[in-house]
Enzyme design. Sequence first.
Site, PDB file in Angstrom:
ATOM      1  N   ASP A  36       0.832  -1.202   0.000  1.00 48.53           N
ATOM      2  CA  ASP A  36       0.000   0.000   0.000  1.00 48.53           C
ATOM      3  C   ASP A  36       0.873   1.261   0.000  1.00 48.53           C
ATOM      4  O   ASP A  36       1.698   1.449   0.883  1.00 48.53           O
ATOM      5  CB  ASP A  36      -0.891  -0.023   1.251  1.00 48.53           C
ATOM      6  CG  ASP A  36      -2.190   0.735   1.074  1.00 48.53           C
ATOM      7  OD1 ASP A  36      -2.165   1.787   0.418  1.00 48.53           O
ATOM      8  OD2 ASP A  36      -3.219   0.268   1.592  1.00 48.53           O
ATOM      9  N   THR A  77      -6.826   3.245  -2.528  1.00 48.87           N
ATOM     10  CA  THR A  77      -6.700   1.843  -2.112  1.00 48.87           C
ATOM     11  C   THR A  77      -7.764   0.917  -2.695  1.00 48.87           C
ATOM     12  O   THR A  77      -7.447  -0.149  -3.226  1.00 48.87           O
ATOM     13  CB  THR A  77      -6.717   1.757  -0.579  1.00 48.87           C
ATOM     14  OG1 THR A  77      -5.615   2.521  -0.070  1.00 48.87           O
ATOM     15  CG2 THR A  77      -6.592   0.320  -0.104  1.00 48.87           C
ATOM     16  N   ASN A  98     -12.603   4.853  -2.578  1.00 46.84           N
ATOM     17  CA  ASN A  98     -12.820   4.181  -1.304  1.00 46.84           C
ATOM     18  C   ASN A  98     -14.237   4.446  -0.807  1.00 46.84           C
ATOM     19  O   ASN A  98     -14.923   3.562  -0.296  1.00 46.84           O
ATOM     20  CB  ASN A  98     -11.810   4.651  -0.258  1.00 46.84           C
ATOM     21  CG  ASN A  98     -10.402   4.192  -0.556  1.00 46.84           C
ATOM     22  OD1 ASN A  98     -10.189   3.178  -1.212  1.00 46.84           O
ATOM     23  ND2 ASN A  98      -9.413   4.942  -0.082  1.00 46.84           N
ATOM     24  N   ARG A 161     -10.807  -3.573   2.933  1.00 49.52           N
ATOM     25  CA  ARG A 161     -10.868  -3.508   1.467  1.00 49.52           C
ATOM     26  C   ARG A 161      -9.640  -4.145   0.819  1.00 49.52           C
ATOM     27  O   ARG A 161      -9.719  -4.651  -0.295  1.00 49.52           O
ATOM     28  CB  ARG A 161     -11.030  -2.060   1.002  1.00 49.52           C
ATOM     29  CG  ARG A 161      -9.952  -1.077   1.464  1.00 49.52           C
ATOM     30  CD  ARG A 161     -10.359   0.350   1.116  1.00 49.52           C
ATOM     31  NE  ARG A 161      -9.376   1.356   1.511  1.00 49.52           N
ATOM     32  CZ  ARG A 161      -9.328   1.945   2.694  1.00 49.52           C
ATOM     33  NH1 ARG A 161     -10.217   1.615   3.632  1.00 49.52           N
ATOM     34  NH2 ARG A 161      -8.419   2.867   2.966  1.00 49.52           N
ATOM     35  N   ASP A 303       1.295   2.458   3.894  1.00 43.36           N
ATOM     36  CA  ASP A 303       0.402   3.577   3.590  1.00 43.36           C
ATOM     37  C   ASP A 303       0.203   4.456   4.814  1.00 43.36           C
ATOM     38  O   ASP A 303       0.243   5.686   4.723  1.00 43.36           O
ATOM     39  CB  ASP A 303      -0.937   3.038   3.100  1.00 43.36           C
ATOM     40  CG  ASP A 303      -1.926   4.137   2.737  1.00 43.36           C
ATOM     41  OD1 ASP A 303      -1.703   4.815   1.712  1.00 43.36           O
ATOM     42  OD2 ASP A 303      -2.916   4.320   3.468  1.00 43.36           O
ATOM     43  N   ASP A 350      -0.938  -0.496  -4.744  1.00 42.21           N
ATOM     44  CA  ASP A 350      -2.277  -0.010  -5.090  1.00 42.21           C
ATOM     45  C   ASP A 350      -2.271   1.446  -5.532  1.00 42.21           C
ATOM     46  O   ASP A 350      -3.261   1.947  -6.070  1.00 42.21           O
ATOM     47  CB  ASP A 350      -3.242  -0.204  -3.922  1.00 42.21           C
ATOM     48  CG  ASP A 350      -2.783   0.507  -2.657  1.00 42.21           C
ATOM     49  OD1 ASP A 350      -1.609   0.927  -2.578  1.00 42.21           O
ATOM     50  OD2 ASP A 350      -3.607   0.637  -1.728  1.00 42.21           O
ATOM     51  N   HIS A 351      -1.154   2.134  -5.334  1.00 44.14           N
ATOM     52  CA  HIS A 351      -0.967   3.516  -5.772  1.00 44.14           C
ATOM     53  C   HIS A 351       0.392   3.978  -5.270  1.00 44.14           C
ATOM     54  O   HIS A 351       1.020   3.314  -4.437  1.00 44.14           O
ATOM     55  CB  HIS A 351      -2.054   4.454  -5.224  1.00 44.14           C
ATOM     56  CG  HIS A 351      -2.249   4.355  -3.724  1.00 44.14           C
ATOM     57  ND1 HIS A 351      -1.358   4.875  -2.813  1.00 44.14           N
ATOM     58  CD2 HIS A 351      -3.233   3.770  -2.987  1.00 44.14           C
ATOM     59  CE1 HIS A 351      -1.785   4.634  -1.587  1.00 44.14           C
ATOM     60  NE2 HIS A 351      -2.919   3.949  -1.665  1.00 44.14           N
TER      61      HIS A 351
END
Length: 543
Positions: A36, A77, A98, A161, A303, A350-351
């Site tokens: 993340d 995410t 999200n 998630r 993250d 995820d980013h």
Amino acid sequence: MRHFIIFLFCICCSIPLQAQILPNAKPKLVVGIVVDQMRYDYLTRFWDQFGDDGFKELVNNGFNFRNNHFNYAPTVTGPGHASVFTGTGPANHGIIDNIWYDKIGGEIVYCAEDRSVSSVGTTSSAGKMSPHRMKVTSFADENRLYTQFRGKTIGISLKDRGAILPAGHTANAAYWFEGGNVGKWISSTFYLEELPKWVQDFNNSEVAQSYFKTWNTLHDISTYTQSGDDLNNFEGRFRGESTADFPYDLRELREENKGFDLIVNTPYGNDLTLDFALAAIEAEELGKDDYTDVLTLSFSSTDKVGHIFGVNSKEVQDTYLRLDRNIAKLLRSLNESVGEGNYTIFLTADHGAGDVPSYLESLKIPAGYTDTSILSTKLEDFLKEEFRREDLIEMVFGPVYLNHEAIRSAGLTREHVEQRIADFLLNQDMISKVFTRTQLEQTQFSSGLASAIQQGFHHKRSGDVIFVLDPAVIGSSFPTGSTHGSGYNYDTHVPLIFYGTGITHGHTTQRSEIVDIAPTISSLLGIQFPNGATGKPLSIMLD
């Protein structure tokens, strides 16, 4: 009478042995790792301090896609995890953020929320989750279908998630962590009615509790030259701390920082995730038979640390050096339990994340902050003056959602109102581009930010006017910590490494996209692509 002589030529004789074997060399276990908020340059910045058996092992003996990007925005995410495993973007899988505004229900919804299910392993509502808002299958779903449900799927992440969306609709189980005063791994009745004994045993152990200890740097902090000063003005801090510098006594900070949530906000959250994942591999006997199993594993603490301290912090560097050890430990465990040559791993993110805007401003690099609530008020005032109506906007929640019924009753067209809003927004400071629903529905964009916005636009769920902030500008007033969500390179450029069974060794700077992962794994397994997949198999590695 004519005689025909047929010559059979064995083309296999001219094909390298490895290529002959690959189509039938299915791994017994696929491990999909999502880190993340991992920028691509974390691999190169911290390379010299990584050990030989973690990230370096994956890169040196796997296949590294150096120019891998998300092809859509927003880069957050929920959509990120869904896109990795479904092989398509929000335009198709429907996880547009999200959290988003549900125009039909007239409410704000969360991507994994499901009121129709019950929590398992907790009395709170933290377990009322499922993948029901995701409209397509994941490659894990397709593997379950292909193996007649003999191949297992287990999803694991600190974030609900991050566990649920990758595992898909047919998973045997997905597990996520409830922090606060609970400190347990939980699930929902979407998957099972009660936690398996091995999960209960893990929750009843002292593993999570053991991470309330001092967080100091893994190595001498003077060697952390790939990040900024430990004490600076661009970092957030834990409650109870007057400064953000090492060391952090987590025992003393526990009460003021919501108990086990504090563990999640440190690299020890990744340690805890790996502990649980290794327990799952053993207890569920993943990779032990001839039917391919899938483990989806998301490391979320990277993250959390990035949001608090920023991408240039000593805390982020230490978190990735510790994650390198996690990767090494996972590889050793897989070699022992599944067997070397019996598993395939991919690692991605995820980013990404951008530098702290206030830090960039201090270096005279264009950057900044804008208050979107003020912008929303100004927009409402403009529409009141322009159309003498106060009800044309239903919601501003990132995108602008229009009240279509009010527009019709006013004798206006949606296209006209959209365009006037777009004209207004383009005249505001720090807004770079504006796209209307009409544009996104009637024009096919093939590149750049326009294409990214279109790939993230879901006809039924998205808003009517979408605006893009200038590079390095965020919609927040907090001058510390990093964030993400844009279609700019700092948010879209993330690692992609494949390793293990069926994977050749090498690297490329040819562009790949996050939606290519699921079709690639599907091709490796010889299964159907996810039903909404728009990506392509990465033939440079497979062929």
